[in-house]
Write a protein that holds these residues in place. Structure first.
Motif, PDB file in Angstrom:
ATOM      1  N   SER A 277     -10.057 -16.344  16.917  1.00  0.00           N
ATOM      2  CA  SER A 277      -9.662 -15.693  18.172  1.00  0.00           C
ATOM      3  C   SER A 277     -10.639 -14.605  18.590  1.00  0.00           C
ATOM      4  O   SER A 277     -10.653 -14.192  19.757  1.00  0.00           O
ATOM      5  N   GLY A 278     -11.438 -14.121  17.644  1.00  0.00           N
ATOM      6  CA  GLY A 278     -12.462 -13.133  17.960  1.00  0.00           C
ATOM      7  C   GLY A 278     -11.961 -11.719  18.128  1.00  0.00           C
ATOM      8  O   GLY A 278     -12.685 -10.877  18.667  1.00  0.00           O
ATOM      9  N   ASP A 279     -10.740 -11.441  17.668  1.00  0.00           N
ATOM     10  CA  ASP A 279     -10.202 -10.092  17.862  1.00  0.00           C
ATOM     11  C   ASP A 279     -10.075  -9.302  16.568  1.00  0.00           C
ATOM     12  O   ASP A 279      -9.793  -8.106  16.604  1.00  0.00           O
ATOM     13  N   LYS A 280     -10.313  -9.942  15.424  1.00  0.00           N
ATOM     14  CA  LYS A 280     -10.159  -9.229  14.153  1.00  0.00           C
ATOM     15  C   LYS A 280     -11.254  -9.613  13.159  1.00  0.00           C
ATOM     16  O   LYS A 280     -11.679 -10.772  13.090  1.00  0.00           O
ATOM     17  N   LEU A 281     -11.672  -8.585  12.422  1.00  0.00           N
ATOM     18  CA  LEU A 281     -12.574  -8.787  11.301  1.00  0.00           C
ATOM     19  C   LEU A 281     -11.776  -8.727  10.010  1.00  0.00           C
ATOM     20  O   LEU A 281     -10.741  -8.057   9.936  1.00  0.00           O
ATOM     21  N   TYR A 282     -12.285  -9.410   9.001  1.00  0.00           N
ATOM     22  CA  TYR A 282     -11.695  -9.349   7.665  1.00  0.00           C
ATOM     23  C   TYR A 282     -12.818  -8.999   6.696  1.00  0.00           C
ATOM     24  O   TYR A 282     -13.745  -9.788   6.495  1.00  0.00           O
TER      25      TYR A 282
ATOM     26  N   ASP B  67      -9.148  -4.296  13.447  1.00  0.00           N
ATOM     27  CA  ASP B  67      -8.938  -4.656  14.855  1.00  0.00           C
ATOM     28  C   ASP B  67     -10.143  -4.236  15.691  1.00  0.00           C
ATOM     29  O   ASP B  67     -10.514  -3.054  15.719  1.00  0.00           O
ATOM     30  N   LEU B  68     -10.761  -5.185  16.379  1.00  0.00           N
ATOM     31  CA  LEU B  68     -11.969  -4.891  17.152  1.00  0.00           C
ATOM     32  C   LEU B  68     -11.687  -4.056  18.393  1.00  0.00           C
ATOM     33  O   LEU B  68     -12.505  -3.214  18.771  1.00  0.00           O
ATOM     34  N   ALA B  69     -10.553  -4.272  19.028  1.00  0.00           N
ATOM     35  CA  ALA B  69     -10.255  -3.533  20.258  1.00  0.00           C
ATOM     36  C   ALA B  69     -10.121  -2.032  20.005  1.00  0.00           C
ATOM     37  O   ALA B  69     -10.685  -1.207  20.728  1.00  0.00           O
ATOM     38  N   SER B  70      -9.396  -1.667  18.969  1.00  0.00           N
ATOM     39  CA  SER B  70      -9.189  -0.248  18.659  1.00  0.00           C
ATOM     40  C   SER B  70     -10.248   0.304  17.720  1.00  0.00           C
ATOM     41  O   SER B  70     -10.345   1.522  17.538  1.00  0.00           O
TER      42      SER B  70
END
Length: 424
Positions: free
Chosen positions: A245-250, A272-275
């Motif tokens: 989804s491209g919104d989170k890194l692990y 979380d990439l957005a925050s």
């Protein structure tokens, strides 16, 4: 230890080699490294030590990030942190440098084939090599003017072991020294201050996870730094995955946290990439042995990931000239939503890298009795090319590792493996 897959479970379908002695223009390097080559490398940087791979500008091209250079903070202050662009040609068996923007083949590694990480905005709150007049450890050797002028980041500042490109074209990179997450624009310039890792497990007295190479410990004797740290040296973010989804890194640590009573547990942290913040969620991965390490974490989708798990040995077990060869180099699939009774993510063996089917002789002389082994001490790059094929690249630790041929420095090998069943 889980039973291995059959040697017929995965097949070698491509192999391309980048010669160990491959260089790109740059500041003189290797001035603080004892190695199997004559040093220093005048006005040159070795193209080596790859710790992660992502898709490149064109189909069948790739970007690879090099680690801190020569294996330690003290011996790598003249090694510039770079992302290189390459094309492995599985027809010719060669690896070509390419233009990082267009994907066009180049005659040699030049300025068009890589980008350099830098801190032009002076975001870092601690001194870096570029701030110095002379290299740390030797006041007689001036820091390269190019490093100082462009505030280039070096292996004396960070050890980049993983990276991903977000949907906006920026790069996220996992560092082992902090450990930190770094965020850079498409030109390699830092966009944010390094993001530290909170101790979410809560097993130490520190609020954040810190290795002995953390900037806060830079002026301390090594032993004191090790005592204060809650993570071992060179045990930071070895794996970094970006979900589909491209919104989170692990982000996955290579070593266990001090104070964790489970000596086989490695932690995977959700970011979380957005925050630009850790979500507080983390997942537990169980090593097959507490002596093992991981080489990479790569996403298949939002829940499933690929992990390379390895021992610390090198040498082809099918070559009798290696007296203590590699014994464990495996690729697993995990699902973070599927846990066992102890809370560990469940593992499914995909490939035993020491027993890969090769009836067509793709591996050349490296294949013995139709079996090809990938017997390198550090294997740190894996990328699903499609539903059935994996690209895997070794870190050759130039010029120290000897895993393929006795007494011969390892090349960088790109191999393409076809699985016996689809990943998804």
């Amino acid at each position: 230890m889980q039973p291995t897959n059959s040697v017929w479970g995965a097949e070698l379908i491509g192999r391309a080699i980048l010669a160990a002695d491959t260089f790109a223009p740059g500041p003189t390097s290797g001035q603080f490294k004892e190695t199997r080559r004559t040093v220093p490398f005048l006005h040159a940087q070795p193209v080596q030590g790859f710790s992660a791979v992502i898709p490149g500008p064109k189909k069948n091209t790739y970007l690879l990030v090099s680690d801190n250079g020569f294996g330690g903070k003290s011996n790598s202050p003249d090694y510039v942190l770079r992302i290189y662009a390459m094309e492995p040609d599985f027809l010719t068996g060669k690896v070509f440098p390419i233009n990082l923007r267009t994907g066009a083949r180049l005659k040699s590694f030049n300025r068009e084939s890589f980008l350099e990480l830098k801190d032009k905005q002076n975001l870092l709150s601690f001194p870096i090599v570029a701030d110095r007049n002379t290299y740390p450890g030797d006041k007689s050797i001036p820091v390269s003017p190019a490093i100082r002028k462009n505030r280039l980041l070096t292996g004396g500042d960070f050890d980049i072991e993983s990276f991903r490109r977000a949907g906006d074209g920026t790069y996220w990179l996992g560092d082992e020294f902090g450990p930190f997450l770094l965020h850079a624009n498409p030109n390699g310039e830092l966009l944010d201050v390094p993001i530290p890792l909170p101790d979410l497990l809560g097993v130490s007295k520190l609020n954040f996870v810190k290795s002995p190479d953390h900037p806060r410990f830079v002026d301390l004797p090594r032993k004191e730094a090790e005592n204060l740290a809650n993570l071992g040296g060179s045990r930071g973010f070895e794996g970094l995955a970006l979900n589909r989804s491209g919104d989170k890194l692990y982000a996955m640590l290579e070593g266990i946290l001090k104070g964790d009573k489970n000596s086989q547990r490695l932690l995977i942290y959700e970011f979380d990439l957005a925050s630009k913040k850790y979500t507080g969620e983390f997942f537990s991965y169980k090593l097959e042995s507490s002596s093992h390490a991981i080489g990479e974490l790569t996403a298949i989708n939002d829940q499933e990931f690929i992990v390379i798990e390895r021992d610390h040995k090198q040498g082809d077990p099918n070559n009798g000239k290696f007296k203590e060869p590699a014994k464990f180099k495996r690729v697993y699939k995990i699902n973070i939503k599927n846990k066992d009774s102890q809370g560990f993510v469940k593992k499914e063996l995909l490939v035993d890298l020491l027993s890969i089917k090769d009836t067509q002789g793709v591996g050349g002389q490296a294949t013995r009795n139709n079996i090809f082994a990938f017997p390198f001490v550090t294997i740190e790059s894996v990328l699903p090319v499609n539903k059935t094929d994996l690209l895997i690249v070794n870190d050759n630790n130039y010029a120290d590792s000897i895993g393929r041929i006795p007494n011969q420095v390892d090349n960088t090998e790109f191999i393409l493996i076809r699985l016996d069943k689809p990943l998804y």
